[in-house]
Design an enzyme around this catalytic site. Structure first.
Site, PDB file in Angstrom:
ATOM      1  N   ARG A 112       0.854  -1.182   0.000  1.00 15.09           N
ATOM      2  CA  ARG A 112       0.000   0.000   0.000  1.00 15.09           C
ATOM      3  C   ARG A 112       0.891   1.232   0.000  1.00 15.09           C
ATOM      4  NH1 ARG A 112      -2.237   0.857   6.255  1.00 15.09           N
ATOM      5  NH2 ARG A 112      -0.315   1.806   6.990  1.00 15.09           N
ATOM      6  N   GLU A 145      -3.215   7.784   6.035  1.00 16.78           N
ATOM      7  CA  GLU A 145      -1.901   7.876   6.679  1.00 16.78           C
ATOM      8  C   GLU A 145      -0.815   8.348   5.713  1.00 16.78           C
ATOM      9  OE1 GLU A 145      -2.681   4.469  10.112  1.00 16.78           O
ATOM     10  OE2 GLU A 145      -1.358   4.005   8.438  1.00 16.78           O
ATOM     11  N   CYS A 204       9.775  10.366  -3.140  1.00 17.62           N
ATOM     12  CA  CYS A 204      10.187   9.638  -4.341  1.00 17.62           C
ATOM     13  C   CYS A 204      11.312  10.426  -4.999  1.00 17.62           C
ATOM     14  CB  CYS A 204       8.993   9.485  -5.286  1.00 17.62           C
ATOM     15  SG  CYS A 204       9.404   8.836  -6.925  1.00 17.62           S
ATOM     16  N   CYS A 232       9.772  13.615 -10.116  1.00 25.75           N
ATOM     17  CA  CYS A 232       9.953  14.359  -8.865  1.00 25.75           C
ATOM     18  C   CYS A 232      11.076  15.385  -9.000  1.00 25.75           C
ATOM     19  CB  CYS A 232      10.252  13.400  -7.724  1.00 25.75           C
ATOM     20  SG  CYS A 232       8.799  12.458  -7.194  1.00 25.75           S
ATOM     21  N   GLU A 240      -8.238   5.765  14.616  1.00 20.56           N
ATOM     22  CA  GLU A 240      -7.792   4.367  14.701  1.00 20.56           C
ATOM     23  C   GLU A 240      -6.976   4.164  15.969  1.00 20.56           C
ATOM     24  OE1 GLU A 240      -5.573   2.636  11.516  1.00 20.56           O
ATOM     25  OE2 GLU A 240      -6.732   3.628   9.954  1.00 20.56           O
ATOM     26  N   TRP A 275       2.425  -5.830  13.646  1.00 20.85           N
ATOM     27  CA  TRP A 275       3.537  -5.355  12.837  1.00 20.85           C
ATOM     28  C   TRP A 275       4.780  -5.017  13.653  1.00 20.85           C
ATOM     29  CZ3 TRP A 275       3.838  -0.638  15.026  1.00 20.85           C
ATOM     30  CH2 TRP A 275       2.648  -0.033  15.465  1.00 20.85           C
ATOM     31  N   GLU A 294      -2.746  -8.088   7.688  1.00 20.64           N
ATOM     32  CA  GLU A 294      -3.110  -7.691   9.050  1.00 20.64           C
ATOM     33  C   GLU A 294      -4.129  -8.640   9.683  1.00 20.64           C
ATOM     34  OE1 GLU A 294      -2.628  -3.136   9.792  1.00 20.64           O
ATOM     35  OE2 GLU A 294      -3.763  -3.334   7.934  1.00 20.64           O
TER      36      GLU A 294
END
Length: 673
Positions: A114, A153, A161, A166, A312, A320, A360
């Site tokens: 992700r 997030e 990058c 960029c 959250e 993790w 997860e």
């Protein structure tokens, strides 16, 4: 003006990320039935669903999401609807492989996780705008919609990058920021090591070099990467504001210094309609409840003191970290209500139903693998009732006692290569000073170094290596007007371009501290020094010492040994109506407590000596009244003195004189009057 609270909620938010796409529709009815049993008021939906909403380019399937939102609405559950732009579909990357980010080492990351996004990529930006527009047009006035949740997030796991797109974007950003390439050369000090540029076209990102690169360039690239992510957020936000007016737009922050270091949350806090945060306990042996309190205080401060929302956290263990222990009985409620005490208007989790597949699947959830017969489920239902009982405090504000200064740009700059000691860690000092204030039962606001500090009797600077002249002037005015300032070592050293301020150290703080520093003298691993005071008191320190020369400051503790023996270690400077303290070494917990104890004597603060260690007492105040939270993190029962009477909202009992708080429990008193 956009709304700043979730639309349609009359009490606190309670719920979590809901991912119905992971389950057959036959499960959805059970989900909403159990949500109602648990007291869920809002869920986050659609955050990772781009590939399902647009299974092929330009072909959309909203039917399943229509049914989910309608079902939630029929059951009285509000929706925090995500734009799924954190994970573009596989087909997008196949068509636009250059949208995958490139590391400073030149490695292009692959699809399959992700957040693998080059935020400068124009194809990504166009696709993100398109899916956001489609969602806003379809659901902008849906009766279940409470708020919009853009992306997920930002900054985790990839913020910067280093690809050619960029590079071009960085040059445009520099041109807008500096105007001319000569101004860049001046700011970056490119005369050093022959790095001077003749045009913007010669400038690249700070990619892998034979040795340390230009630190000012690296600092500006961090700023650029953060600003580029923020550009993408505001582009989606503006679409949502236009097509879904009156519905607040947010994105979930990760303000804890233990969880994200790539985002300037002072800047981001100005862009969202409602500040929201994700927080997870870092089980590294520290007092996790102190880190939680610090993150909550920092989030509230980013929100300008206004109520925010915990979007959250976990019901129990995560998956993790190297080791992921379960939360003890009662800890989930204690964690949740500690966030509420420090300003959150709710308690949300990742996630509602525990996944059976994916990365997860061992992360805890509101509805665990074991179902409703589990301890976690029983505690979720109990917490839902508690959150409902606290509905009247919605919109109130947390009262703070002191301010701690923090600046992400300074943290970025200090963490660059070739500093005097790799053992000096800005986060460690921030944690240590915060913990010392926490143990004195003082509630902390965090503040930017250039913010108005006049309301705080005490301001603490744990680590501000980078400090602008404006910040230095601000702190001088604060002290002259009667404030008490405590500054830790290696602060005020460089300007906003990582250039050392003219004259002796500590540049921007020389005048307010009444001293100069001739030389830094970091200590070797394991080396310690002693500090002694005129009253015979003795403190221990490590990591760092300095050759301090008083220029009006008085010595409070001096070095007793080491290269700096006989020199001032901790000083106090009277300036105008206030005082400024300086500590030139790394004090441990005992030393910090002694230092702050002396500094507090210069203020109007009244220490709470009547409270046990690890029993938090925090107040929220507003039109609906004053609410006192007492949170007992210990294994023994505790009592908290009350200076008035009130009603304890979780039990319904009257409280007067002293409030009994059982071991591991939380009590919330609505005070009379």
């Amino acid at each position: 003006m956009p709304e700043t609270t979730p639309r349609g909620l009359t009490g606190l938010a309670f719920g979590g990320d809901y991912n119905p796409e992971q389950w057959p529709e036959s499960v959805w009815q059970e989900d909403v039935r159990l949500m109602r049993e648990a007291g869920v008021t809002m869920v986050s939906v659609g955050i990772f669903s781009w590939a399902l909403l647009e299974p092929s380019p330009g072909a959309y399937d909203f039917g399943w999401l229509d049914r989910v939102l309608d079902l939630l609405h029929e059951n009285g559950i509000r929706v925090d609807l995500g734009t799924p732009t954190v994970v573009p579909p596989a087909w997008f990357y196949r068509a636009h492989p250059d949208a995958l980010p490139v590391t400073a080492q030149g490695v292009r990351l692959a699809f399959g996780s992700r957040g693998a996004i080059c935020h400068s990529n124009t194809d990504y930006r166009a696709a993100a705008a398109d899916i956001t527009t489609r969602l806003a047009e379809r659901y902008g006035d849906h009766p279940a919609l409470a708020m919009w949740h853009v992306h997920n997030e930002y900054g985790v796991p990839v913020s910067a990058c280093y690809c050619d797109s960029c590079a071009a974007h960085f040059r445009r950003w520099l041109a807008a920021a500096y105007g001319t390439v000569d101004a860049v050369n001046e700011a970056w000090g490119t005369a050093f090591w022959g790095q001077r540029y003749a045009s913007f076209e010669e400038i690249d990102p700070p990619r892998l070099t034979p040795t340390v690169g230009n630190p000012a360039q690296a600092l500006d690239y961090r700023r650029f990467a953060d600003a580029t992510m923020r550009e993408n957020f505001t582009a989606e936000r503006d679409i949502l504001h236009r097509l879904s007016p009156g519905v607040p737009v947010t994105t979930n922050f990760m303000t804890a210094l233990s969880q994200c270091d790539s985002v300037d949350y002072w800047a981001w806090g100005r862009e969202v309609d409602l500040v929201t945060n994700d927080h997870y306990l870092i089980t590294d042996g520290r007092r996790t409840h102190v880190n939680l309190a610090m993150a909550a205080d920092l989030t509230r401060s980013v929100a300008g003191g206004a109520p925010w929302l915990l979007l959250e956290h976990s019901t129990s263990g995560v998956n993790w970290q190297p080791r992921n222990p379960a939360k003890a009985p009662g800890q989930m409620a204690r964690n949740s209500l500690a966030h509420v005490a420090r300003g959150s208007d709710g308690a949300m989790f990742f996630q509602w139903r525990q996944s059976r597949r994916g990365a997860e699947k061992f992360h805890s959830a509101m509805l665990p693998q074991g179902g409703t017969g589990t301890r976690v489920w029983r505690e979720v239902v109990e917490l839902g009732a508690s959150v409902d009982a606290l509905a009247s405090l919605r919109g109130t504000r947390t009262e703070a006692d002191v301010a701690v200064l923090w600046d992400w740009h300074s943290w970025w700059a200090q963490n660059l290569d070739w500093r005097p000691s790799e053992d000096h860690d800005a986060r460690e000092r921030a944690d240590a000073f915060y913990e010392a204030l926490y143990d004195r039962h003082l509630t902390v606001d965090f503040a930017h170094p250039e913010a108005d500090l006049s309301e705080y009797p005490l301001v603490v600077v744990p680590a501000l290596y980078l400090m602008t002249e404006a910040a230095g002037d601000n702190l001088r005015a604060y002290v002259e007007d009667g404030g008490t300032l405590v500054v830790s070592y290696f602060s005020g050293i460089v300007d906003e371009h990582d250039g050392v301020h003219e004259g002796p150290y500590p540049g921007a703080l020389r005048d307010v501290l009444g001293l100069t520093v001739e030389e830094f003298s970091p200590l070797q691993t394991g080396e310690r020094v002693r500090l002694t005071g005129p009253d015979g008191s003795e403190l221990g320190a490590d990591v760092w010492t300095e050759f301090v020369v008083p220029r009006g400051a008085e010595t409070v503790w001096a070095y007793a040994d080491g290269l700096t023996a006989g020199r001032p270690a901790v000083t106090r400077h009277r300036l105008g109506e206030g005082t400024a303290w300086y500590v030139s070494t790394r004090l441990g917990a005992e030393g910090l407590d002694a230092l702050l104890g002396r500094a507090i004597e210069d203020t109007r603060l009244t220490p709470r000596a009547d409270l046990p260690r690890d029993v938090e007492v925090v107040r929220r105040t507003g039109e609906s009244g004053t609410f006192l939270f007492a949170i007992n993190h210990t294994a023994g029962d505790a009592e908290v003195p009350l200076d008035t009477t009130g009603t304890e909202l979780l039990t319904g009992e009257r409280a007067a004189g002293r409030l009994a708080v059982p071991a591991g429990a939380v009590r919330v008193v609505r005070l009379d009057g």
